[in-house]
Motif scaffolding. Sequence first.
Motif, PDB file in Angstrom:
ATOM      1  N   ALA A 249       3.437  18.288   2.131  1.00 17.54           N
ATOM      2  CA  ALA A 249       1.948  17.973   1.832  1.00 17.54           C
ATOM      3  C   ALA A 249       1.451  18.406   3.248  1.00 17.54           C
ATOM      4  N   THR A 250       0.263  19.266   3.150  1.00 13.71           N
ATOM      5  CA  THR A 250      -0.692  19.585   4.438  1.00 13.71           C
ATOM      6  C   THR A 250      -2.022  18.389   4.305  1.00 13.71           C
ATOM      7  N   PHE A 251      -2.044  17.717   5.196  1.00 15.38           N
ATOM      8  CA  PHE A 251      -3.310  16.988   5.284  1.00 15.38           C
ATOM      9  C   PHE A 251      -4.455  17.399   6.453  1.00 15.38           C
ATOM     10  N   LEU A 252      -5.505  17.543   5.867  1.00 14.04           N
ATOM     11  CA  LEU A 252      -6.591  18.181   6.868  1.00 14.04           C
ATOM     12  C   LEU A 252      -7.770  16.888   7.417  1.00 14.04           C
ATOM     13  N   PRO A 253      -8.332  17.047   8.395  1.00 12.51           N
ATOM     14  CA  PRO A 253      -9.192  16.041   8.881  1.00 12.51           C
ATOM     15  C   PRO A 253     -10.240  15.821   7.737  1.00 12.51           C
ATOM     16  N   GLY A 254     -10.470  14.444   7.409  1.00 10.39           N
ATOM     17  CA  GLY A 254     -11.027  13.637   6.517  1.00 10.39           C
ATOM     18  C   GLY A 254     -10.391  13.385   5.051  1.00 10.39           C
ATOM     19  N   ASP A 255      -8.842  13.759   5.017  1.00 15.55           N
ATOM     20  CA  ASP A 255      -8.222  13.105   3.848  1.00 15.55           C
ATOM     21  C   ASP A 255      -8.123  11.764   3.996  1.00 15.55           C
ATOM     22  N   GLN A 256      -8.212  11.011   2.907  1.00 14.75           N
ATOM     23  CA  GLN A 256      -7.933   9.609   2.925  1.00 14.75           C
ATOM     24  C   GLN A 256      -6.554   9.197   2.485  1.00 14.75           C
ATOM     25  N   LEU A 257      -5.696   8.802   3.133  1.00  7.51           N
ATOM     26  CA  LEU A 257      -4.265   8.425   2.705  1.00  7.51           C
ATOM     27  C   LEU A 257      -4.225   6.686   2.493  1.00  7.51           C
ATOM     28  N   THR A 258      -4.007   6.580   1.239  1.00  5.75           N
ATOM     29  CA  THR A 258      -3.537   5.269   0.618  1.00  5.75           C
ATOM     30  C   THR A 258      -2.378   4.959   0.402  1.00  5.75           C
ATOM     31  N   MET A 259      -1.706   4.069   0.792  1.00  5.27           N
ATOM     32  CA  MET A 259      -0.349   3.424   0.269  1.00  5.27           C
ATOM     33  C   MET A 259      -0.579   2.060  -0.102  1.00  5.27           C
ATOM     34  N   ALA A 260       0.351   1.820  -0.947  1.00  3.78           N
ATOM     35  CA  ALA A 260       0.520   0.335  -1.789  1.00  3.78           C
ATOM     36  C   ALA A 260       1.894   0.155  -2.093  1.00  3.78           C
ATOM     37  N   CYS A 261       2.155  -0.999  -2.358  1.00  6.91           N
ATOM     38  CA  CYS A 261       3.591  -1.809  -2.502  1.00  6.91           C
ATOM     39  C   CYS A 261       3.380  -2.289  -3.814  1.00  6.91           C
ATOM     40  N   ASP A 262       4.159  -2.330  -4.740  1.00  8.65           N
ATOM     41  CA  ASP A 262       3.906  -3.059  -6.034  1.00  8.65           C
ATOM     42  C   ASP A 262       5.219  -4.213  -5.865  1.00  8.65           C
ATOM     43  N   PHE A 263       4.720  -5.305  -6.138  1.00  8.26           N
ATOM     44  CA  PHE A 263       5.842  -6.549  -5.817  1.00  8.26           C
ATOM     45  C   PHE A 263       5.809  -7.370  -7.381  1.00  8.26           C
ATOM     46  N   ASP A 264       6.941  -7.510  -7.674  1.00 12.94           N
ATOM     47  CA  ASP A 264       7.055  -8.315  -8.864  1.00 12.94           C
ATOM     48  C   ASP A 264       7.772  -9.806  -8.315  1.00 12.94           C
ATOM     49  N   SER A 265       6.878 -10.830  -8.649  1.00  8.40           N
ATOM     50  CA  SER A 265       7.347 -12.075  -8.155  1.00  8.40           C
ATOM     51  C   SER A 265       7.617 -13.331  -9.276  1.00  8.40           C
ATOM     52  N   SER A 266       7.915 -12.503 -10.555  1.00 10.40           N
ATOM     53  CA  SER A 266       7.860 -13.425 -11.752  1.00 10.40           C
ATOM     54  C   SER A 266       8.874 -14.454 -11.701  1.00 10.40           C
ATOM     55  N   THR A 267       9.826 -14.154 -10.718  1.00  9.50           N
ATOM     56  CA  THR A 267      11.125 -15.166 -10.715  1.00  9.50           C
ATOM     57  C   THR A 267      11.099 -16.119  -9.619  1.00  9.50           C
ATOM     58  N   VAL A 268       9.829 -15.942  -8.740  1.00 11.63           N
ATOM     59  CA  VAL A 268       9.565 -16.734  -7.727  1.00 11.63           C
ATOM     60  C   VAL A 268       8.761 -17.716  -7.808  1.00 11.63           C
TER      61      VAL A 268
END
Length: 651
Positions: A249-268
Motif C-alpha cells: 500500500a502506498t500512502f500519500l499526504p492526506g490519507d486517513q488511516l483508521t484501525m479497529a479491534c473487534d472484541f468478543d466479551s460474551s463469556t466475560v
Amino acid sequence: MAVLGVLLAILAVVRADGKPAAAPPAPAPGETFELPVRFPEHPTDEEDAYLCTAIKLPDQPLKLVGIEATSDQRIVHHMLLFGCQVPAQTEEVWNCRMSPVCGTASEGVLYGWGKNAPAVAMPQGAGFSVGPGTGIRSLMHYLHGRPANDTSGIKLRLSSVPVPYSAGMVAFASMFKIMPRTNSTLVKNSCCYSGWEPLHGFATRVHTHKMGREVFLDRTRPTDRSALERVVALSPQKPQGFYPVHPEATFLPGDQLTMACDFDSSTVDHTVVSGHSAADEMCNLYLMLYSQLPYFGWCLDNQTVVEMLGPGGLPVKGQMVPEAKVWQPPEAVKRVGAPAFRIGQVSGLASPGDGTVWVVHRGERAWNPDGSVANSGAATSGTMEEEAVLAGPVVLQLDQDSGALLQSWGSGQFVMPHMVTLDYDGNLWITDVALHQAIKFDKSGKQLLALGQAGKSGSGPKAFCKPTQVAVGRDGSIYVSDGYCNSRVVQFDAKGKWVRDFTVPEGQGQPLLVPHSLVVHECLQRLLVAERERGRVHAFGLDGKYVGVWDIEQEYGMPFSLTLGPYGSVLALTWQPSVSPAKSFLVALDANHPGSILGSWSLSGLQYPHDLTLVPAPLEVTGAGERLLAVLVGETKDSGQNMHKFVLTPP
C-alpha cells in the motif's frame, strides 16, 4: 509521553559491575552479518513482568535489514524492539513496566513479536538505520515469570551497504473499556498522514489479548472520505509477527488511516479495560513502512504524535550545509544542429519523489528585480508580453542526486515561465507571467489544460494578471496565486471551472500584495499562501474561510516559496534583502497553529532565492547512516549556477 525513535544507535550494555560490555567487531565494507542477542540473566518471579535491556552495536552506521526472534511463547508473551538515542536506565536489565524505555522523548517501535511469529525481512533496498547517533532497545514481557537458563532473545541481520530507502513505522494504540456479555465491541483509532513524501506500507503486526477477534486497517482518501479501502485484516490470535501487506500500500499526504479491534466479551461477566496485564486488553497495530526519508509516528486515541527532531525530521539545532560534490547540474542543454541552450534563471523546482527533480528556467532571458526584462544581458524597452517565446527547452528533468539531465522540453511554449508544481498524478503545472496563464502538461510535455487567456491580463473567473504558482489538491481542485497584479488566489475544479476567490477579509489586514506561492495541507484542510511583499503567510480553510497568519517579515524577510515539510510542517523559503549582505532562510511553520514557528535555518551564499523543493541527501553523503533531508533552491541570478543543494545536518 514517549514518541518516535531515531532508529538505532550505539548504546552500552552495562554489566552488573557497572562496566560497559564490549561492542561486536565492525563489519567489513559491503558485508552483511548476523548479531545474536540473548536477553541477560535476571531474576524475576513477577507475573506479567516487563524487562528491558540495551544492545551494543558496532561503532559504525549500519542498516538493520532483518529481525528474527529466538524465543518461545510458553515463556515470553511478547517482545518489542525500540529505537532510542539513549537508554532510560544504565542497568544491564531493568523493570520498564509502565515507564519509558528510552531516556529521551524519541522512542520508536521497530519490531514486535508474539505467539512464536516468524522472522521479518526488509524489502530489497530498504532498512532501518542503526549506529552512531541512534539507539536500539529490546523490551520483553514475561507472562509467568522466567525460568532459569532461559535463552530468549533476538537475532539482528545488519548490513554496511547503503540502501536508497529508509524503513519506518506507524504504531496505533488506544485506551478503552469493554462492557461484559457483548458479542462485538469495536475500538477505533484514526489519524491522518501529513508528511511530504509517499509512504509504502509493506508489513503489519497486530496485538490484542484473549478477547480480540480481528484487527483491521482502513484507508480513506481526500477524494472520497466515505469510500473505505481495507488495507489489513488479521486475527490477533495467530502468531503475532509482521505479515506482508498484499498488495503493498502506498500512502500519500492526506490519507486517513483508521484501525479497529473487534472484541468478543460474551463469556466475560465484568468490564475489561485497556492495560498491560493479562487480565486487561490491548488494541495495537504496527505498520512497517519504507520511504526515501524515514517516517515514525504514533496514533494515540485519534491523535497523531510525532517527534519533529527524530529521524526524517527537522533538527532545530542542525545546519544547512552546502553539497556540491555529488550535485553537479549542467550549465546548458545540448541541442542537435543548434548551439547549447544556457540554463538561466531557475524560477521553479518540484520533486515527485521518484528520484528526479523538475526544473523550470528562463534561458538567456532575465526578469530583473527592478521589473525590467533582458535577453542575453541586453535590456529591452518593451514589456514582457511583447517578447517572443523562448526558443530552447526550459523544462528539465534531472537526477535528484547528481543533477544529471534526463530529459528536456518546452521550446517555443513559454515567454517568462515562473514556477512549477506537480499534481498527485505526476502532471506538471507551470505558470507564465508574460502569458498570464497556468498550464498543465504531462511528463512528456504534452499540454493538457490551460487556464487564463494567452497574452491577455485581467481578473474575474477566466483571466489572470501575472499568476505565480499552482497548487493542486488530492481531489483535483486547482488553486492559482494571482499574482503580481491581482490580490487573490483563484480556485477551480479539476476541469478548470471557477469555484471561488480567496482574499484577506476586511479587519484581518491589507489585501494580498503579490501572493507568490501556495500549498495545500490535506490533513488540516487548509490552504497556505505566501504574501511576498508584506512578509506574511496566510492560512485559509479550503472552504475559503480565513484562519490566521504568520508575520515573518521582521525576522526572516519575504516568503518566496512554500512546500510541505516533514511531520505536518510547512516550509517557507525566505529572502531578507534589507540587511547587507542579504540573508536567506528556511523557516518551518507549525501548520496547526498560525503564527507559530518550529525552527529556522540559514541558507548561505544565496543572492536571489526563488523556489525550493525537498529531496533526500545522496547516499554518497550519508552512506549506510540515516538518510538526511536535503533542500534544493533555485535562484534568479543573471549568471552563474542557479541550482543549489543544502543538506540539513544534525548537530
